[in-house]
Design a protein around this motif. Structure first.
Motif, PDB file in Angstrom:
ATOM      1  N   ASN A 120     -29.932   3.492  -8.015  1.00  0.00           N
ATOM      2  CA  ASN A 120     -30.941   3.811  -8.681  1.00  0.00           C
ATOM      3  C   ASN A 120     -31.282   5.397  -8.936  1.00  0.00           C
ATOM      4  O   ASN A 120     -30.823   6.152  -7.960  1.00  0.00           O
ATOM      5  N   GLU A 173     -29.695  -9.892  -8.383  1.00  0.00           N
ATOM      6  CA  GLU A 173     -31.212  -9.576  -8.021  1.00  0.00           C
ATOM      7  C   GLU A 173     -31.878  -9.805  -9.426  1.00  0.00           C
ATOM      8  O   GLU A 173     -33.013 -10.354  -9.553  1.00  0.00           O
ATOM      9  N   GLU A 174     -31.368  -9.495 -10.599  1.00  0.00           N
ATOM     10  CA  GLU A 174     -31.936  -9.770 -12.003  1.00  0.00           C
ATOM     11  C   GLU A 174     -32.013 -11.187 -12.141  1.00  0.00           C
ATOM     12  O   GLU A 174     -33.094 -11.866 -12.602  1.00  0.00           O
ATOM     13  N   ASP A 214     -34.706  -9.092  -2.187  1.00  0.00           N
ATOM     14  CA  ASP A 214     -33.823  -8.073  -1.925  1.00  0.00           C
ATOM     15  C   ASP A 214     -32.548  -8.833  -1.516  1.00  0.00           C
ATOM     16  O   ASP A 214     -32.766  -9.742  -0.273  1.00  0.00           O
ATOM     17  N   GLN A 261     -25.001  -6.369  -6.846  1.00  0.00           N
ATOM     18  CA  GLN A 261     -26.161  -6.589  -6.330  1.00  0.00           C
ATOM     19  C   GLN A 261     -27.235  -6.373  -7.658  1.00  0.00           C
ATOM     20  O   GLN A 261     -28.254  -7.433  -7.441  1.00  0.00           O
ATOM     21  N   SER A 262     -27.268  -5.390  -8.377  1.00  0.00           N
ATOM     22  CA  SER A 262     -28.200  -5.533  -9.346  1.00  0.00           C
ATOM     23  C   SER A 262     -28.451  -6.601 -10.269  1.00  0.00           C
ATOM     24  O   SER A 262     -29.164  -7.132 -10.597  1.00  0.00           O
ATOM     25  N   THR A 289     -24.609  -3.044 -11.030  1.00  0.00           N
ATOM     26  CA  THR A 289     -23.618  -3.570  -9.964  1.00  0.00           C
ATOM     27  C   THR A 289     -23.818  -5.050  -9.596  1.00  0.00           C
ATOM     28  O   THR A 289     -24.427  -5.612 -10.258  1.00  0.00           O
ATOM     29  N   GLU A 333     -26.506  -1.472  -5.137  1.00  0.00           N
ATOM     30  CA  GLU A 333     -27.343  -0.928  -6.257  1.00  0.00           C
ATOM     31  C   GLU A 333     -27.664   0.427  -6.276  1.00  0.00           C
ATOM     32  O   GLU A 333     -27.867   1.067  -5.170  1.00  0.00           O
ATOM     33  N   THR A 341     -32.245   1.643 -12.685  1.00  0.00           N
ATOM     34  CA  THR A 341     -30.878   1.111 -12.361  1.00  0.00           C
ATOM     35  C   THR A 341     -30.070   2.083 -13.172  1.00  0.00           C
ATOM     36  O   THR A 341     -30.112   2.129 -14.378  1.00  0.00           O
TER      37      THR A 341
END
Length: 247
Positions: free
Chosen positions: A21, A36-37, A48, A32-33, A30, A19, A26
């Motif tokens: 930032n 995670e959303e 996380d 990860q992002s 990515t 991710e 953001t």
């Protein structure tokens, strides 16, 4: 409680795993992002995610391992369906399960296993998942001999883009094997305890330079010894897949 799962994703759809930032927002999408959303929506709380490794932009994964902590019990099958439904079609999870609270997806990994695909003739259907070198004359036997110089523990500072995070650049490569898949496709199977930023692509690119006669046999050893000063090829990312993380 700690949970873990495997995930696969289309690397060309994301700016790598990690991710990114900027001023608390953001900056890029990515892996990860995106995940995670989806987890935040399904669990109604932020979590996380910690992956076994940070794949670069454009690099795919089939067996990435990820863990996270959540204060409560989860119906793993139901959550898996939710995440795969809420998330993008370019990333999916599987094998979600409770794990040992001390388990760490990155630090507990024994090795990572990558596959790099090369097309030896022009292709249309699979070109987004391999390096198309066309009809260039390549000495694959020479490339395989040269690849043996990567086996063992070496300082790969000259085969990566350093992140300047103070971490060691020593890696132990246990497998670097060329496999003929078809009459137009070969694959490098590469395994090691850890890999650095763009390391696999740098190694494959160097072998390509040797195989096509740009540089002589023994070039890998010259680079390790810091006696090589020429320009080198960086293999493209779309041909690389993180196949598995071994524990």
């Amino acid at each position: 409680m700690r949970y873990r799962f495997r995930c696969e994703y289309l690397g060309s759809a994301y700016y790598g795993w990690q991710e990114q930032n900027e001023h608390g927002k953001t900056k890029y999408v990515t892996v990860q992002s995106a995940l995670e959303e989806a987890f935040k929506t399904a669990l109604r709380t932020p979590i996380d995610l910690v992956a076994a490794g940070r794949t670069d932009t454009g690099v795919h994964a089939r067996g990435q391992m990820v863990h996270f902590d959540y204060d409560g019990e989860i119906d793993c099958k139901k959550l898996t369906r939710s995440i795969n439904g809420l998330g993008r079609h370019t990333v999916k999870i599987r094998d979600l399960e409770v794990c040992d609270p001390e388990f760490h997806s990155r630090y507990d990994a024994v090795s990572r296993y990558y596959v790099y695909s090369i097309f030896t003739r022009p292709v249309a259907l699979l070109r987004d998942f391999g390096w198309e070198i066309g009809h260039l004359p390549i000495d694959y036997d020479l490339m395989q001999r040269e690849a043996k110089s990567f086996i063992g523990e070496h300082d790969f500072i000259r085969f990566c883009i350093p992140r300047n995070d103070g971490k060691s650049t020593l890696c132990n490569i246990t497998r670097f094997e060329l496999v003929q898949v078809s009459d137009y496709m070969v694959q490098w199977h590469i395994q090691g305890n850890r890999f650095l930023h763009r390391q696999v692509r740098a190694m494959v690119g160097t072998l390509f330079d040797v195989g096509r006669g740009r540089y002589p046999e023994g070039t890998v050893k010259e680079i390790f010894a810091d006696r090589f000063k020429g320009e080198r090829t960086m293999a493209p990312p779309q041909a690389l897949v993180l196949e598995d993380v071994i524990y």
